[in-house]
Design an enzyme around this catalytic site. Sequence first.
Site, PDB file in Angstrom:
ATOM      1  N   GLU A 197      41.479  32.584  37.996  1.00  0.00           N
ATOM      2  CA  GLU A 197      41.413  32.572  39.164  1.00  0.00           C
ATOM      3  C   GLU A 197      40.903  31.323  39.792  1.00  0.00           C
ATOM      4  O   GLU A 197      39.763  30.618  39.126  1.00  0.00           O
ATOM      5  CB  GLU A 197      40.444  33.750  39.435  1.00  0.00           C
ATOM      6  N   HIS A 199      40.596  30.848  43.327  1.00  0.00           N
ATOM      7  CA  HIS A 199      40.156  31.192  44.614  1.00  0.00           C
ATOM      8  C   HIS A 199      40.327  30.266  45.745  1.00  0.00           C
ATOM      9  O   HIS A 199      39.825  30.092  46.582  1.00  0.00           O
ATOM     10  CB  HIS A 199      38.503  31.490  44.746  1.00  0.00           C
ATOM     11  N   GLU A 223      46.066  31.539  39.644  1.00  0.00           N
ATOM     12  CA  GLU A 223      45.864  32.314  40.946  1.00  0.00           C
ATOM     13  C   GLU A 223      45.149  31.152  42.025  1.00  0.00           C
ATOM     14  O   GLU A 223      44.155  30.765  41.654  1.00  0.00           O
ATOM     15  CB  GLU A 223      44.767  33.359  41.027  1.00  0.00           C
ATOM     16  N   GLU A 249      46.773  37.180  48.330  1.00  0.00           N
ATOM     17  CA  GLU A 249      45.680  37.930  48.865  1.00  0.00           C
ATOM     18  C   GLU A 249      45.234  37.678  50.091  1.00  0.00           C
ATOM     19  O   GLU A 249      44.786  38.584  50.931  1.00  0.00           O
ATOM     20  CB  GLU A 249      44.359  37.904  47.908  1.00  0.00           C
ATOM     21  N   HIS A 299      46.705  42.284  44.969  1.00  0.00           N
ATOM     22  CA  HIS A 299      45.437  42.297  45.143  1.00  0.00           C
ATOM     23  C   HIS A 299      44.763  43.592  45.437  1.00  0.00           C
ATOM     24  O   HIS A 299      45.225  44.343  46.055  1.00  0.00           O
ATOM     25  CB  HIS A 299      45.143  41.100  46.327  1.00  0.00           C
TER      26      HIS A 299
END
Length: 392
Positions: A197, A199, A223, A249, A299
Site C-alpha cells: 500500500e 496510500h 496500491e 478507493e 476496497h
Amino acid sequence: MTKISDVEAILLGKEITSAKWASLMVLVRVVTTDGRIGYGETVTALRANAVVDLVKKINKVMKGKDVFDLEKNKMEWYKQDFNMSISLESTTAYSAFDIASWDIIGKEFGVPIYKLLGGKYRDRIKLYANGWYQNAVTPEDFAEKAKEVVKRGYKALKFDPFGSYFHFIDKKGLKEAEERVKAVREAVGDDVDILIEHHGRFNVDSAIEIAKILEKYNPLFVEEPVHPEDVEGLRKYRSFTKLKIALGERIITKTQALEFMKEGLVDYLQIDLYRIGGVTEAKKVVGIAEAFDVLMAFHNAQGPILNAVTLQLDTVIPNFLIQESFYEWFPSWKRELIRDSTPVENGEALVPEKPGIGVDFNEKMIEELRVKEEVFEPGEPLWVVKGTWKDY
Ligand SMILES: O=C(O)C(=O)C[C@H](O)[C@H](O)CO
Ligand SMILES: [Mg+2]
C-alpha cells in the site's frame, strides 16, 4: 409500494485506544411507510459530519419515493445535489442510501441480495488482511505481526511500509521501507501474497525508486503508487515497471473508473461500494472492468455493514481477484453489531445468507453506541509507522 418515510444517519462510536481510526461508524437507516427497515453504512473518520449533513438532505429528497426505484432515485439525487459527480461526501452519503435500499429489497424477497445480482459464482471469498500492523515500527515488529496473520490462515496481507514519508522518499526512507518489506517476505515465505500500500502519497520519481526495490519481493500488487489525480505520473510509472497496479478507493464515478481502464493504467480495480454509489453503481463498474479484463479487489476499510454488502458482490462477479478485510481487526463492537455473522475462516469469508445484505443487525446496540457528532479525532492514521505523523 415500499414508499420511503425516513432516511437517517446515525453516528455510532466508542472511544478506543487500540484502533482509534475505527472508533466511529456512520450507519444509515432507511425506513418505509409500512415499517420495513434497511441499513447502509458510510465513512468513518475524516468526513463523517459532512456526510451526516448530506444524508439529512437525501432524506428530504427521497421521502415518498419507492425504495425499489434505484436508478430513478439516484438520478434524482444527482439532479438535486448538483455536485454528486465531484463530491466524495455526496457520493458517500448516497452510497449508504443505495445499500440500505438493497437491504430492504432483499428482505422484501426473503433472499440475500447476491441472489438478485446474479447468484453465486464462488462459495468461498479469498481475503487479504489489513489493519494488522497497527503500532508496528521495526522490521521485527512487522515480521512478528505478519506471522500472526498467517497463523490465522490468511494467504495474503497488505501493509504500508513507508512510515510518514509523503510526496518524496529519500535513501533513508527507501532503506527503512525495504527492511520492513524484506522482513515480512522472509516471515511469510513465498506462498503468501504481500500487497504494498502506498496510500497515493508519492510523486512519480519517488514511486519509481520504490518500484525498483519492490520488484525483487514479488508483491501481488502495489496500491495507489502515485497521488490519485496524477494520471501523467501513473502513465510514467506504468511504462517503467511490470508491477501490477491496484487503485480505485477514491474513485467516485464509473466515468473516472473508465478513464483509468481505457488507458490500461490499472490491473486490479479497488472501487468501494461506499464511495462509488452503492451496489447499483458498483455492479455497473464491474461490468466495465470485465470488458477490459480488469479484476476486482474492492476496497473495504470501514465497518460490518459495508463488509457484508461487499461480500454479496464478491460472491457474484466473475472478474474477482481478492477481497480486503479489516474484519478481525475491527473493534469488537463492530462485529457484535451484526452478531459476528461474517466470520473469517482460514483467510476466507462466506457470503452472509440472511435476507438483504445478509446480516442480522443488533438494533439494541444503536442507543448504547449513538454519539451526537464526530467526537473522536481519527488520530494518527493506521497506515503510518507509530509516532511519525503529527496528530492535529
Ligand atoms: O484500506 C485501504 O486500502 C486504505 O487505504 C484505508 C484508508 O487508509 C482508509 O480508508 C482511510 O480512511
Ligand atoms: Mg488503500
